[in-house]
Structures are given as C-alpha cells and as structure tokens.
Motif scaffolding. Structure first.
Motif, PDB file in Angstrom:
ATOM      1  N   GLN A 275       0.830  -1.198   0.000  1.00  0.00           N
ATOM      2  CA  GLN A 275       0.000   0.000   0.000  1.00  0.00           C
ATOM      3  C   GLN A 275       0.868   1.253   0.000  1.00  0.00           C
ATOM      4  OE1 GLN A 275      -3.395  -0.115   2.648  1.00  0.00           O
ATOM      5  NE2 GLN A 275      -3.150   2.061   3.150  1.00  0.00           N
ATOM      6  N   LEU A 276       0.451   2.263  -0.767  1.00  0.00           N
ATOM      7  CA  LEU A 276       1.188   3.520  -0.869  1.00  0.00           C
ATOM      8  C   LEU A 276       1.250   4.213   0.481  1.00  0.00           C
ATOM      9  CD1 LEU A 276       2.574   5.654  -2.670  1.00  0.00           C
ATOM     10  CD2 LEU A 276       0.297   6.617  -3.117  1.00  0.00           C
ATOM     11  N   ASP A 277       2.459   4.556   0.899  1.00  0.00           N
ATOM     12  CA  ASP A 277       2.674   5.230   2.181  1.00  0.00           C
ATOM     13  C   ASP A 277       2.351   6.717   2.033  1.00  0.00           C
ATOM     14  OD1 ASP A 277       3.550   6.289   4.571  1.00  0.00           O
ATOM     15  OD2 ASP A 277       5.503   5.286   4.528  1.00  0.00           O
ATOM     16  N   PRO A 278       1.452   7.272   2.877  1.00  0.00           N
ATOM     17  CA  PRO A 278       1.137   8.703   2.782  1.00  0.00           C
ATOM     18  C   PRO A 278       2.368   9.603   2.920  1.00  0.00           C
ATOM     19  CG  PRO A 278      -0.429   7.588   4.224  1.00  0.00           C
ATOM     20  CD  PRO A 278       0.637   6.601   3.907  1.00  0.00           C
ATOM     21  N   GLU A 279       3.378   9.142   3.627  1.00  0.00           N
ATOM     22  CA  GLU A 279       4.581   9.950   3.810  1.00  0.00           C
ATOM     23  C   GLU A 279       5.266  10.217   2.472  1.00  0.00           C
ATOM     24  OE1 GLU A 279       7.785  12.130   4.858  1.00  0.00           O
ATOM     25  OE2 GLU A 279       5.944  11.783   6.002  1.00  0.00           O
ATOM     26  N   ILE A 280       5.236   9.260   1.566  1.00  0.00           N
ATOM     27  CA  ILE A 280       5.817   9.458   0.236  1.00  0.00           C
ATOM     28  C   ILE A 280       5.089  10.594  -0.480  1.00  0.00           C
ATOM     29  CG2 ILE A 280       6.159   8.405  -2.037  1.00  0.00           C
ATOM     30  CD1 ILE A 280       6.478   5.716  -0.620  1.00  0.00           C
ATOM     31  N   VAL A 281       3.766  10.596  -0.383  1.00  0.00           N
ATOM     32  CA  VAL A 281       2.938  11.611  -1.038  1.00  0.00           C
ATOM     33  C   VAL A 281       3.188  12.981  -0.416  1.00  0.00           C
ATOM     34  CG1 VAL A 281       0.573  12.297  -1.591  1.00  0.00           C
ATOM     35  CG2 VAL A 281       1.191   9.862  -1.525  1.00  0.00           C
TER      36      VAL A 281
ATOM     37  N   GLU B  78       4.184  16.369 -13.909  1.00  0.00           N
ATOM     38  CA  GLU B  78       5.499  16.064 -14.485  1.00  0.00           C
ATOM     39  C   GLU B  78       6.605  16.437 -13.504  1.00  0.00           C
ATOM     40  OE1 GLU B  78       4.763  16.361 -19.325  1.00  0.00           O
ATOM     41  OE2 GLU B  78       5.354  18.158 -18.203  1.00  0.00           O
ATOM     42  N   LEU B  79       6.453  17.602 -12.858  1.00  0.00           N
ATOM     43  CA  LEU B  79       7.426  18.011 -11.852  1.00  0.00           C
ATOM     44  C   LEU B  79       7.381  17.086 -10.637  1.00  0.00           C
ATOM     45  CD1 LEU B  79       6.885  21.894 -11.953  1.00  0.00           C
ATOM     46  CD2 LEU B  79       8.799  20.617 -12.929  1.00  0.00           C
ATOM     47  N   LEU B  80       6.171  16.736 -10.210  1.00  0.00           N
ATOM     48  CA  LEU B  80       6.016  15.880  -9.040  1.00  0.00           C
ATOM     49  C   LEU B  80       6.663  14.513  -9.256  1.00  0.00           C
ATOM     50  CD1 LEU B  80       4.500  15.717  -6.207  1.00  0.00           C
ATOM     51  CD2 LEU B  80       2.777  14.401  -7.462  1.00  0.00           C
ATOM     52  N   LEU B  81       6.473  13.937 -10.445  1.00  0.00           N
ATOM     53  CA  LEU B  81       7.012  12.608 -10.722  1.00  0.00           C
ATOM     54  C   LEU B  81       8.524  12.640 -10.909  1.00  0.00           C
ATOM     55  CD1 LEU B  81       4.222  11.218 -13.074  1.00  0.00           C
ATOM     56  CD2 LEU B  81       4.536  10.849 -10.629  1.00  0.00           C
ATOM     57  N   THR B  82       9.037  13.786 -11.268  1.00  0.00           N
ATOM     58  CA  THR B  82      10.496  13.943 -11.301  1.00  0.00           C
ATOM     59  C   THR B  82      11.050  13.955  -9.881  1.00  0.00           C
ATOM     60  OG1 THR B  82      10.377  15.205 -13.367  1.00  0.00           O
ATOM     61  CG2 THR B  82      12.392  15.423 -12.065  1.00  0.00           C
ATOM     62  N   ILE B  83      10.324  14.616  -8.990  1.00  0.00           N
ATOM     63  CA  ILE B  83      10.730  14.683  -7.586  1.00  0.00           C
ATOM     64  C   ILE B  83      10.611  13.311  -6.916  1.00  0.00           C
ATOM     65  CG2 ILE B  83      10.078  15.636  -5.329  1.00  0.00           C
ATOM     66  CD1 ILE B  83       9.197  18.185  -6.887  1.00  0.00           C
ATOM     67  N   GLU B  84       9.502  12.603  -7.184  1.00  0.00           N
ATOM     68  CA  GLU B  84       9.249  11.322  -6.528  1.00  0.00           C
ATOM     69  C   GLU B  84       8.801  10.265  -7.542  1.00  0.00           C
ATOM     70  OE1 GLU B  84       9.538   8.561  -4.872  1.00  0.00           O
ATOM     71  OE2 GLU B  84       9.604   9.876  -3.101  1.00  0.00           O
ATOM     72  N   PRO B  85       9.754   9.532  -8.138  1.00  0.00           N
ATOM     73  CA  PRO B  85       9.422   8.522  -9.159  1.00  0.00           C
ATOM     74  C   PRO B  85       8.531   7.395  -8.638  1.00  0.00           C
ATOM     75  CG  PRO B  85      11.765   9.058  -9.194  1.00  0.00           C
ATOM     76  CD  PRO B  85      11.208   9.683  -7.963  1.00  0.00           C
ATOM     77  N   ARG B  86       8.486   7.180  -7.321  1.00  0.00           N
ATOM     78  CA  ARG B  86       7.665   6.093  -6.786  1.00  0.00           C
ATOM     79  C   ARG B  86       6.166   6.328  -6.968  1.00  0.00           C
ATOM     80  NH1 ARG B  86      10.183   5.415  -0.824  1.00  0.00           N
ATOM     81  NH2 ARG B  86      10.398   7.695  -1.112  1.00  0.00           N
ATOM     82  N   LEU B  87       5.793   7.541  -7.345  1.00  0.00           N
ATOM     83  CA  LEU B  87       4.375   7.840  -7.570  1.00  0.00           C
ATOM     84  C   LEU B  87       3.950   7.600  -9.017  1.00  0.00           C
ATOM     85  CD1 LEU B  87       3.990  11.135  -5.495  1.00  0.00           C
ATOM     86  CD2 LEU B  87       3.274   8.833  -4.849  1.00  0.00           C
ATOM     87  N   ARG B  88       4.874   7.208  -9.881  1.00  0.00           N
ATOM     88  CA  ARG B  88       4.569   7.116 -11.311  1.00  0.00           C
ATOM     89  C   ARG B  88       3.448   6.129 -11.625  1.00  0.00           C
ATOM     90  NH1 ARG B  88      10.799   7.182 -13.789  1.00  0.00           N
ATOM     91  NH2 ARG B  88      11.172   9.412 -13.340  1.00  0.00           N
ATOM     92  N   ASP B  89       3.374   5.042 -10.880  1.00  0.00           N
ATOM     93  CA  ASP B  89       2.352   4.030 -11.168  1.00  0.00           C
ATOM     94  C   ASP B  89       1.008   4.359 -10.532  1.00  0.00           C
ATOM     95  OD1 ASP B  89       4.220   2.607 -12.603  1.00  0.00           O
ATOM     96  OD2 ASP B  89       4.787   1.327 -10.910  1.00  0.00           O
ATOM     97  N   TYR B  90       0.913   5.506  -9.867  1.00  0.00           N
ATOM     98  CA  TYR B  90      -0.322   5.861  -9.161  1.00  0.00           C
ATOM     99  C   TYR B  90      -1.042   7.047  -9.806  1.00  0.00           C
ATOM    100  CZ  TYR B  90       1.299   2.756  -5.474  1.00  0.00           C
ATOM    101  OH  TYR B  90       1.714   1.643  -4.766  1.00  0.00           O
ATOM    102  N   ILE B  91      -0.521   7.529 -10.940  1.00  0.00           N
ATOM    103  CA  ILE B  91      -1.096   8.712 -11.575  1.00  0.00           C
ATOM    104  C   ILE B  91      -1.219   8.493 -13.085  1.00  0.00           C
ATOM    105  CG2 ILE B  91      -0.822  11.182 -12.028  1.00  0.00           C
ATOM    106  CD1 ILE B  91       0.869  11.306  -9.436  1.00  0.00           C
TER     107      ILE B  91
END
Length: 431
Positions: A33-39, A163-176
C-alpha cells in the motif's frame, strides 16, 4: 496529452494506453500500500520549489497577476504541515493501522482494517486551476491509484504539476494517469470507469448525470457537484466595510466558483427597500470592478448576449414576467428580482438581488437543497448566532463572512463531507 506510468504521450496514443490500463493498475495494486509519507514529502518539495522560483516557466502561461497569486496560495495547501493537518482532521491519527473490536454480548472480536478505495477516476472541473491536481493529491493521500480526466479549460498547468512531481518522486509514477480526453468521448470514459472503484466527479447537473449513465454498477460515485453561493443581509456590524468586502468578493471571483455570490438576499418584504439597496450597493460594485477588472472579454460578451436574449424573450412573450429591474453600472450590474428562488446569475459582476424574510428562509432554501454550500451572512452581532443556526438547518454547509466566503481553510469539508473518508473503505477480517 497523456501521462501514464511517469511517461508523457501524445493524445493519439490514448487507445493503446487504455487497452493496457487494467493490466498496469492490477500490477500496481499487487504491491504494498502507498505510504502517505511518500505523497506528503513529494508535494511538500514541489510546493516549496515552486514558491522559491526553481521552475520559473511554470507561471509564464498565467497572464493575470491575480491568478498567479491565487495559484501560489493554493499551492501552499500542498505543504507538509497542511497535508498532515488535513489527514489528521479527516481521518484521525493512525487511521490505516488495523484495530480489533471489543463487542458486547459475547460477539466475537473482529479486525477493522481501513484501506484505500482502490482506483479513483477524477473527472475534474475547470473553474479553479489547481483543483484537478488537488483532487488527485487527495486520492494519493488515501493510498489510491488515480486516473484524471482533465477539464477542457485546463491550460496545461495540471500536467506540468505532475510532471514536476514525478520527477521529484518517481515512486508515484504508477499511481497517476492523466488523460486529456473530451467529455464527448464516452467510449474512452467508460474504459476508465470500468477499471475504477470510485468516480469523483466535479461539475454541474449535466456532468453528474452523464457519469451516472456510464458508471459501472457497484462503482462508488462521489459527487462534488456545482453549488450556488449567496449572501444574506439582515442588518450590519460595519456597513461600509461589509459591503466593500462583498463587492470585492463578487468581482475578484467573477462569480465563477461554487462558493461565489450569485444572489444577495435581503431580510425584507419591501420592493422599495430592495431598490434602495441596489442604488446603495452599485457604487461599491463599480469600485470593485475597477480594482478587479474582467479580463475574459469573450465570456463577458457571451453573458451580455444571454441577458439581451432573455430580455427579448420576456418582451415578446406576454405570459412571462420581466426578470426584474436592472441597475446598470460600469462593468457591473444588479438585478432586483421579484421572486426569491436561488439561481445562477449572469456572473462577471452581474448579481441578482432578492427579498427573503427570515421566516421564509427555510421554505425558500429547501427548494434548492441540492445546490446549497456557502452563505455569506451580513448581520448585527446580536443576530449572527441565531441566523447562522437557521442557515445551517436549511442545509447550508459553510456560513462565512462576506469577504472570505470563497476562502479555503485547513480542515474544511467538501460540500459537508470529508473527501479522504469517501476515498477509503473499511475491511473486516475474522481472527
């Protein structure tokens, strides 16, 4: 333009991406499950970077300085302290930690396991630049995979944010997943809905009705529909200040938001008092129109033609009453209407004024119960508490002051509900 798994595609690739969407999403849902801290960490970094000017091109497409200020203020909601406060206010502490029940009468204990809803389809409205991104942020905080259907009025800001957000945090790429799909492409929307556990739709009656027609059975429909804001005046604490704030609110928002003032209700039965108010308030509105000029000339022209068309129709059809007396100002107007119904104004500084005695408030406003959200209450200190309670009993979810009726606040609900709770589910597990 399409964003999928962190990659940007041309709109011509839509069918290919939709054909593999379910497989991609299922693979992601097999992971932890996606950790809210990552977000929270990702959005906090993005907000601070934009505020510090690390991405100067971001604001170049926004010509209005007022719009830039509004977007900057909205981006503050992505800061860590704001997102953490939101999660605590809406979900409480340690929401996603499983808990054991302790039922009475010898019933067996069972585990309560809060989880994300799963996959959310966001059908966003275009009346606020940051709204589509914020809707997805809420879905991410609740741990969901998010599919965003961009509004037609989107100017590219949303895609750039992610695009900026996914550059900052690649772990979110599969959730958007972001699709620039027109609302007329029902076939594509059905494919997005088919892989979704919930659909968050922002829009008016037509948008909500359209989604209901293609939403799969069992898919949770989360309606953030268009609302009609109004002001209610029954005395004053500081007349000049309060009328100034109301006028500036009307011109600053251009009456385009769900919380914007469409109708000004006066606590009176007297038509003469309503006309006197219009004459008094019009100079305030004219002054505010100079301070916050309307820049969308095309929209103003459309509203002018609509008003002219309505007046012609009233004149030619003797069975209809005239809409009321119009008090025309410079770049604004007030219409003293005969009825008390809550309705959409012509916007862009063209407000409707109506009579609504306190004793008729419940009967009148309950007719519009599906559209109630924000009321700006202008009254004396001695009457504020009682009128606030009456507005709430009528179904209003936000009772505000005239100058801040469209303001956003940490911990506030969407239309009387917490979004993060709507975007989660409760799983029970037998021990």
């Amino acid at each position: 333009m399409i964003v999928a798994n962190g990659m940007t595609y041309d709109a011509s690739q839509q069918e290919m991406i939709l054909s593999t969407l379910e497989t991609r999403i299922n693979e992601t849902r097999m992971k932890a499950q996606l950790d809210p801290e990552i977000v929270i960490s990702a959005f906090d970094t993005l907000s601070r970077s934009l505020e510090n000017g690390d991405y100067p091109d971001f604001f170049n497409r926004i010509q209005s300085l007022h719009a830039q200020d509004a977007i900057t203020q909205a981006l503050h909601m992505f800061r860590r302290d704001c997102l953490e406060y939101k999660m605590k206010a809406e979900l409480g502490s340690r929401f996603f930690v499983p808990k054991l029940t302790g039922p009475p009468l010898g019933f067996p204990r069972i585990q309560i396991d809060p989880r994300p809803l799963g996959t959310l389809l966001h059908i966003a409205a275009g009346n606020m630049d940051i709204l589509p991104a914020y809707s997805v942020a809420e879905g991410l905080l609740a741990g969901n995979i998010n599919i965003l259907k961009l509004p037609s009025a989107d100017n590219g800001i949303t895609v750039e944010i992610f695009e900026l957000l996914l550059t900052i945090e690649p772990r979110l790429r599969d959730y958007i997943y972001i699709f620039d799909t027109p609302s007329s492409d029902i076939a594509a929307l059905k494919k997005m809905a088919a892989v979704s556990d919930g659909i968050a739709v922002w829009g008016g009656d037509e948008a909500v009705s359209a989604v209901r027609r293609f939403a799969p059975t069992g898919c949770r429909l989360i309606e953030w529909g268009h609302k009609l804001g109004f002001a209610y005046i029954s005395g004053y604490e500081n007349k000049e200040q309060e009328l100034t704030e109301l006028a500036e609110h009307i011109m600053m928002t251009k009456q385009l938001l769900c919380s914007s003032c469409q109708v000004i209700y006066l606590d009176t039965r007297n038509m003469d008092e309503m006309a006197d108010f219009c004459k008094t308030f019009l100079p305030y509105l004219e002054k505010a129109a100079e301070k916050y000029p309307v820049e969308d000339v095309g929209a103003v022209a459309e509203m002018t033609l609509r008003r002219y068309s309505d007046m012609l129709e009233c004149t030619l059809n003797s069975t209809r009453n005239m809409e009321g007396q119009v008090f025309q100002g410079k770049h604004c107007s007030l219409t003293a209407s005969f009825d008390s119904d809550l309705e959409l104004s012509y916007m862009y500084g063209n407000c409707i004024v109506k009579r609504l005695p306190e004793e008729q408030m419940m009967t009148c406003l309950r007719k519009s119960k599906g559209y109630l959200q924000t009321a700006a209450l202008i009254t004396s200190s001695s009457r504020r508490e009682r009128l606030t309670e009456l507005l709430i009993r009528c179904g209003v979810n936000r009772v505000m002051r005239a100058g801040n009726m469209s303001d956003s606040f940490l911990g506030e609900a969407h239309d009387g509900e917490f979004a993060l709770r709507k975007y989660t589910r409760i799983v029970n597990v037998s021990l």
